[in-house]
Design an enzyme around this catalytic site. Structure first.
Site, mmCIF file in Angstrom:
data_model
loop_
_atom_site.group_PDB
_atom_site.id
_atom_site.type_symbol
_atom_site.label_atom_id
_atom_site.label_comp_id
_atom_site.label_asym_id
_atom_site.label_seq_id
_atom_site.Cartn_x
_atom_site.Cartn_y
_atom_site.Cartn_z
ATOM 1 N N GLU A 117 20.168 -6.684 5.416
ATOM 2 C CA GLU A 117 18.850 -6.128 5.731
ATOM 3 C C GLU A 117 17.794 -7.195 5.511
ATOM 4 O O GLU A 117 18.005 -8.132 4.743
ATOM 5 C CB GLU A 117 18.535 -4.949 4.781
ATOM 6 C CG GLU A 117 19.525 -3.818 4.875
ATOM 7 C CD GLU A 117 19.423 -2.859 3.687
ATOM 8 O OE1 GLU A 117 18.381 -2.829 3.019
ATOM 9 O OE2 GLU A 117 20.415 -2.163 3.443
ATOM 10 N N LYS A 119 14.610 -8.702 3.807
ATOM 11 C CA LYS A 119 13.993 -8.530 2.487
ATOM 12 C C LYS A 119 12.486 -8.511 2.699
ATOM 13 O O LYS A 119 11.848 -9.530 2.928
ATOM 14 C CB LYS A 119 14.394 -9.678 1.566
ATOM 15 C CG LYS A 119 13.886 -9.480 0.144
ATOM 16 C CD LYS A 119 14.480 -10.523 -0.783
ATOM 17 C CE LYS A 119 14.161 -10.267 -2.228
ATOM 18 N NZ LYS A 119 12.761 -10.109 -2.535
ATOM 19 N N ASP A 121 8.623 -8.229 1.971
ATOM 20 C CA ASP A 121 7.853 -8.742 0.844
ATOM 21 C C ASP A 121 6.726 -7.768 0.498
ATOM 22 O O ASP A 121 5.605 -7.888 0.961
ATOM 23 C CB ASP A 121 7.289 -10.122 1.226
ATOM 24 C CG ASP A 121 6.878 -10.899 -0.002
ATOM 25 O OD1 ASP A 121 7.153 -10.444 -1.130
ATOM 26 O OD2 ASP A 121 6.285 -11.979 0.164
ATOM 27 N N TYR A 236 9.374 1.288 4.283
ATOM 28 C CA TYR A 236 10.706 1.204 4.882
ATOM 29 C C TYR A 236 11.728 1.634 3.838
ATOM 30 O O TYR A 236 11.779 1.065 2.741
ATOM 31 C CB TYR A 236 11.011 -0.233 5.326
ATOM 32 C CG TYR A 236 10.203 -0.648 6.526
ATOM 33 C CD1 TYR A 236 10.697 -0.466 7.812
ATOM 34 C CD2 TYR A 236 8.935 -1.194 6.373
ATOM 35 C CE1 TYR A 236 9.958 -0.837 8.924
ATOM 36 C CE2 TYR A 236 8.179 -1.567 7.487
ATOM 37 C CZ TYR A 236 8.705 -1.380 8.753
ATOM 38 O OH TYR A 236 7.966 -1.742 9.846
ATOM 39 N N LYS A 328 17.157 -16.068 -0.295
ATOM 40 C CA LYS A 328 15.725 -16.360 -0.145
ATOM 41 C C LYS A 328 15.531 -17.473 0.879
ATOM 42 O O LYS A 328 16.181 -18.522 0.795
ATOM 43 C CB LYS A 328 15.138 -16.806 -1.492
ATOM 44 C CG LYS A 328 15.164 -15.717 -2.568
ATOM 45 C CD LYS A 328 14.201 -14.582 -2.276
ATOM 46 C CE LYS A 328 12.833 -14.806 -2.848
ATOM 47 N NZ LYS A 328 12.674 -14.553 -4.237
ATOM 48 N N CYS A 420 -24.760 -30.108 -4.693
ATOM 49 C CA CYS A 420 -24.351 -29.401 -3.480
ATOM 50 C C CYS A 420 -24.288 -30.392 -2.320
ATOM 51 O O CYS A 420 -25.266 -31.104 -2.058
ATOM 52 C CB CYS A 420 -25.346 -28.287 -3.161
ATOM 53 S SG CYS A 420 -25.027 -27.522 -1.565
ATOM 54 N N CYS A 423 -27.328 -29.218 0.213
ATOM 55 C CA CYS A 423 -28.759 -29.263 -0.108
ATOM 56 C C CYS A 423 -29.078 -30.163 -1.295
ATOM 57 O O CYS A 423 -30.247 -30.385 -1.604
ATOM 58 C CB CYS A 423 -29.306 -27.860 -0.357
ATOM 59 S SG CYS A 423 -28.745 -27.153 -1.915
ATOM 60 N N CYS A 438 -23.439 -23.570 -5.886
ATOM 61 C CA CYS A 438 -24.795 -24.010 -5.564
ATOM 62 C C CYS A 438 -25.678 -22.787 -5.787
ATOM 63 O O CYS A 438 -25.455 -21.747 -5.175
ATOM 64 C CB CYS A 438 -24.890 -24.448 -4.102
ATOM 65 S SG CYS A 438 -26.591 -24.687 -3.569
ATOM 66 N N CYS A 443 -30.305 -22.739 0.139
ATOM 67 C CA CYS A 443 -29.398 -23.782 0.623
ATOM 68 C C CYS A 443 -28.996 -23.460 2.065
ATOM 69 O O CYS A 443 -28.543 -22.349 2.351
ATOM 70 C CB CYS A 443 -28.166 -23.851 -0.271
ATOM 71 S SG CYS A 443 -26.850 -24.872 0.424
HETATM 72 S S1 IVH Z 1 17.679 -3.460 -2.496
HETATM 73 C C1 IVH Z 1 19.070 -2.868 -7.067
HETATM 74 N N1 IVH Z 1 16.808 -3.948 -0.078
HETATM 75 O O1 IVH Z 1 13.391 -7.093 -3.232
HETATM 76 C C2 IVH Z 1 17.898 -3.451 -6.373
HETATM 77 N N2 IVH Z 1 15.484 -4.622 -1.941
HETATM 78 O O2 IVH Z 1 14.246 -9.029 -5.270
HETATM 79 C C3 IVH Z 1 17.994 -3.121 -4.955
HETATM 80 N N3 IVH Z 1 13.374 -5.659 -1.348
HETATM 81 O O3 IVH Z 1 12.971 -5.031 -6.049
HETATM 82 C C4 IVH Z 1 16.971 -3.633 -4.063
HETATM 83 N N4 IVH Z 1 13.634 -5.519 0.835
HETATM 84 O O4 IVH Z 1 11.436 -4.645 -4.017
HETATM 85 C C5 IVH Z 1 16.580 -4.057 -1.411
HETATM 86 N N5 IVH Z 1 16.124 -4.301 2.110
HETATM 87 C C6 IVH Z 1 15.896 -4.402 0.791
HETATM 88 C C7 IVH Z 1 14.725 -4.985 0.267
HETATM 89 C C8 IVH Z 1 14.572 -5.072 -1.109
HETATM 90 C C9 IVH Z 1 12.835 -5.916 -0.160
HETATM 91 C C10 IVH Z 1 12.751 -6.009 -2.633
HETATM 92 C C11 IVH Z 1 12.779 -4.894 -3.653
HETATM 93 C C12 IVH Z 1 13.509 -5.457 -4.841
HETATM 94 C C13 IVH Z 1 13.347 -6.925 -4.645
HETATM 95 C C14 IVH Z 1 14.483 -7.672 -5.308
#
Ligand code: IVH
Length: 696
Positions: A117, A119, A121, A236, A328, A420, A423, A438, A443
């Site tokens: 999936e 990740k 942010d 999500y 990451k 500044c 000015c 400033c 200015c």
């Molecule tokens: S699963 C047991 N799935 O990433 C923890 N986390 O670095 C399970 N996050 O705290 C997390 N997308 O806030 C999961 N598809 C995803 C995610 C996801 C973002 C975040 C989440 C978690 C952090 C971990």
């Protein structure tokens, strides 16, 4: 009688089903079938029916997303099971090592499938659903907190449109779910909402949020659900749990995602279940480029062992599951030469060092400017002009310099100016602050920013008062040598030295500017003239008082009705306004304490700029009183009762305490009524409330 021979109850139920279905199409699937106007028409019909028949209004009706604010801040609530974090992998090798550990902990030869999936942010949320009439209702939304104990942000979570308030029994049945379960997932602020928020913050003289994650986290902890609703957060879902500790509800992560989708939750479409770590790697390769096209930030890929049974076998370490890992992405970064540093002066006088870079291409964008934040940060980085520097484009709005990659052969020290750069006034740093400012209110750099802000869309809306025109009005155009007299260059006298001067501009003056003909001059004058009618809220926003953004300006205008009442208001009176705290009140008082600002207001008023607003607070009979509403009132909905109380200067809070002045109780009032009785708080019925308000 309701439409089509239905009973009112049937029509209300039908409208709710229909609205929920369209909310799901719109927010869950991004595939709306109705126009906004058609959707609004359904919603308005439901609102009207609920207003006529308040006894039919339920908390999980689509009309009830924005409710009262949590009175005493957010309550701490223990999670059903800890919300853990994930271990990270930064490259293919670390990923393979994890795959080997997973396989090593499972019976030899056991096939392993992985669900991959994005990740997202943002911040994780836990949503608790519980039994409701003919289905399951959202009962609670919690932040992650420290992982064991989160904060109850239900009132805010309810405003997120991609989170269903109610899931009908039919859907639960199809999904094979009980009425009580828990969904976990990620709450994000889409880029567009983030950009809008930062525009507003800047307009209010506030520091912009650094990235969408911080903005989402800040928003979910805002005590005003109305504001949260405007920020357009998204959610999500990626986990489905039973609320009582026990086995997972489904036998795989892929099935859990499918079920979440069936429930009407928004599930990210970018997923894949693969049967090897090579498959995972393919997914990663395919997904990384999406980073620059998605409407929200992602910072990696989450890989989960798909089978629930294998997940159970693998279990957890102290802080993370062994069956999942976060890959990451590398920061989107580059190395380039620092050609120089510009010192920019903002509307509040703050001086920001901006790196002037040899243009460098970083994942789809050419970067030639990056922020160096402030003098302390420059010193910490130890950068010099001529150095090769590392530049990162993170989730942050502005790229930043993260360090020196190589010292340039003839690099020169960067000297932060003491005066500044525009000015020449000596820069000042307040004790405890990092920024140099400033303080010269005249200015030209500050005035330039003030004028651009004043004319901006959403502020006084003066079309034609863009950057180029402002520069000309400030006399900043340097004319090329005129052929006739051979004189070198002329620096013009500024036509405008303050916002008030805009209203005294003449056509002759404008015609003397470069590339300004009769039509342009007249159009600008017309726009300026029209702006006089913008009203108090816009003027307040335009004045650029620190912390006074669009919403606060609106609330202040409605409360005070005129600029003089506001200028003379005491701190206590200012704090009476919803959302105005001591910091904002002080900024307003400071602004109007300055003679120059009072003079500005006087001149604007003398030019005919409207400085009044329709006062929405008509009476103050309930000033200083706090009310708690509970149960169903005979004629008023909660919202209507709340509006009436607030319009009369009272406050409405969500929970009963000793400070509560009155509890207004209707039918089926529950624990709040009991608490009122315990604490000896006075209880009113609807008639009693109307009596206080002076209505019959
Ligand atoms: S699963 C047991 N799935 O990433 C923890 N986390 O670095 C399970 N996050 O705290 C997390 N997308 O806030 C999961 N598809 C995803 C995610 C996801 C973002 C975040 C989440 C978690 C952090 C971990």
């Amino acid at each position: 009688m309701a439409a089509d021979g239905l009973t009112i109850e049937q029509e209300v139920a039908g409208l709710r089903d229909e609205l929920r279905h369209h909310e799901y199409l719109y927010y869950g699937l991004d595939a709306p079938e109705l126009t906004d106007a058609q959707y609004d028409a359904l919603m308005n019909r439901l609102k009207a029916l609920e207003a006529e028949h308040p006894e039919l209004t339920t908390a999980d009706s689509p009309t009830q997303r924005v409710g009262g604010k949590p009175a005493d801040g957010f309550q701490k609530v223990a999670h059903s099971r800890p919300m853990l974090s994930l271990d990270n992998a930064y490259n293919q090798e670390e990923l393979r090592a994890w795959d080997a550990r997973v396989r090593g902990s499972l019976p030899a030869g056991d096939p392993v499938r992985y669900t991959c999936e994005l990740k997202l942010d943002g911040l994780s949320l836990a949503l608790h659903y519980g039994p409701g009439r003919n289905g399951a209702s959202l009962v609670r939304g919690l932040t992650r907190g420290d992982g064991s104990i989160g904060e109850d942000v239900t009132s805010n979570v309810r405003t997120i449109r991609s989170i269903p308030l109610f899931i009908p029994a039919g859907k639960l049945k199809t999904a094979g779910l009980p009425q009580r379960f828990e969904v976990r997932g990620e709450c994000v602020m889409p880029q567009a909402a983030f950009a809008k928020l930062n525009q507003e913050r800047e307009a209010a003289g506030q520091a912009p949020a650094a990235n969408p994650r911080n903005a989402a986290a800040g928003t979910i902890r805002t005590l005003e659900p109305n504001i949260v609703a405007q920020r357009r957060l998204d959610f999500y879902a990626y986990f489905l749990l039973e609320s009582e500790a026990g086995a997972m509800l489904l036998d795989s992560q892929a099935a859990a995602l499918a079920t979440l989708g069936q429930l009407g939750m928004r599930v990210n479409p970018q997923v894949a279940t693969v049967d090897s770590i090579e498959g995972v790697w393919d997914f990663i390769q395919r997904s990384e480029p999406l980073r620059d096209t998605l409407s929200y930030e992602i910072d990696g890929i989450v890989i989960k062992v798909d089978a629930a049974q294998q997940q159970r076998r693998l279990g957890f370490t102290g802080k993370a599951p062994r069956w999942a890992i976060a890959y990451k992405f590398a920061a989107r970064a580059g190395v380039t030469r620092l050609n120089g540093v510009l010192f920019q002066v903002g509307r509040t006088g703050k001086v920001t060092p901006v790196a002037d870079l040899q243009p460098v291409f970083i994942s789809g964008t050419t970067v030639s400017r990056a922020t160096l934040h402030n003098a302390d940060e420059m010193a910490r980085l130890g950068v010099r002009i001529g150095d090769s520097v590392s530049v990162e484009r993170g989730g942050d709005v502005i790229p930043k310099i993260t360090g020196v990659a190589a010292r340039g052969p003839d690099s020169i020290e960067i000297v932060f100016p003491t005066d500044c750069p525009v000015c020449g006034t000596a820069l000042i740093k307040e004790p405890g602050e990092v920024d140099w400012r400033c303080v010269n209110a005249s200015c030209p750099a500050r005035i330039r920013e003030e004028l651009i802000h004043f004319g901006a869309r959403g502020v006084m809306n003066i079309e034609g008062l863009g950057e180029a025109m402002v520069a000309q009005l400030l006399g900043q155009t340097l004319e090329e040598a005129s052929e006739e007299d051979g004189s070198p260059r002329t620096v013009r006298q500024p036509l405008v030295r303050s916002i008030a001067d805009l209203y005294e501009l003449t056509k002759e003056q404008l015609l003397a500017l470069d590339r300004v003909g009769d039509k342009t001059a007249q159009a600008l004058l017309d726009e300026i003239e029209r702006s006089k009618q913008a009203g108090l809220a816009r003027v307040l926003l335009g004045l650029g008082i620190r912390f006074v953004g669009e919403r606060t300006a609106g609330l202040l205008a409605a409360r005070f009705g005129g600029i003089h009442a506001l200028m003379d208001a005491s701190e206590e009176e200012l704090i009476q306004v919803n959302e105005v705290g001591t910091k904002v009140a002080e900024a307003i008082r400071e602004f109007f304490a300055e003679a120059r600002n009072r003079e500005l207001v006087r001149r604007l008023e003398a030019s005919g700029v409207v400085m009044t607003a329709e006062k929405r607070v008509t009476t103050t009979v309930l000033e200083g009183l706090t009310f708690v509403l509970t149960g169903t009132l005979p004629t008023l909905t909660r919202e209507q009762a709340k509006e009436k109380i607030e319009a009369a200067g009272g406050k409405v809070s969500g929970s009963v305490s000793k400070k509560t002045s009155y509890v207004v109780a209707g039918d089926e009032a529950g624990s709040k009524l009991e608490k009122a009785e315990q604490l000896g708080v006075k209880v009113l019925d609807e008639a009693g409330l109307l009596g206080l308000l002076g209505a019959d």
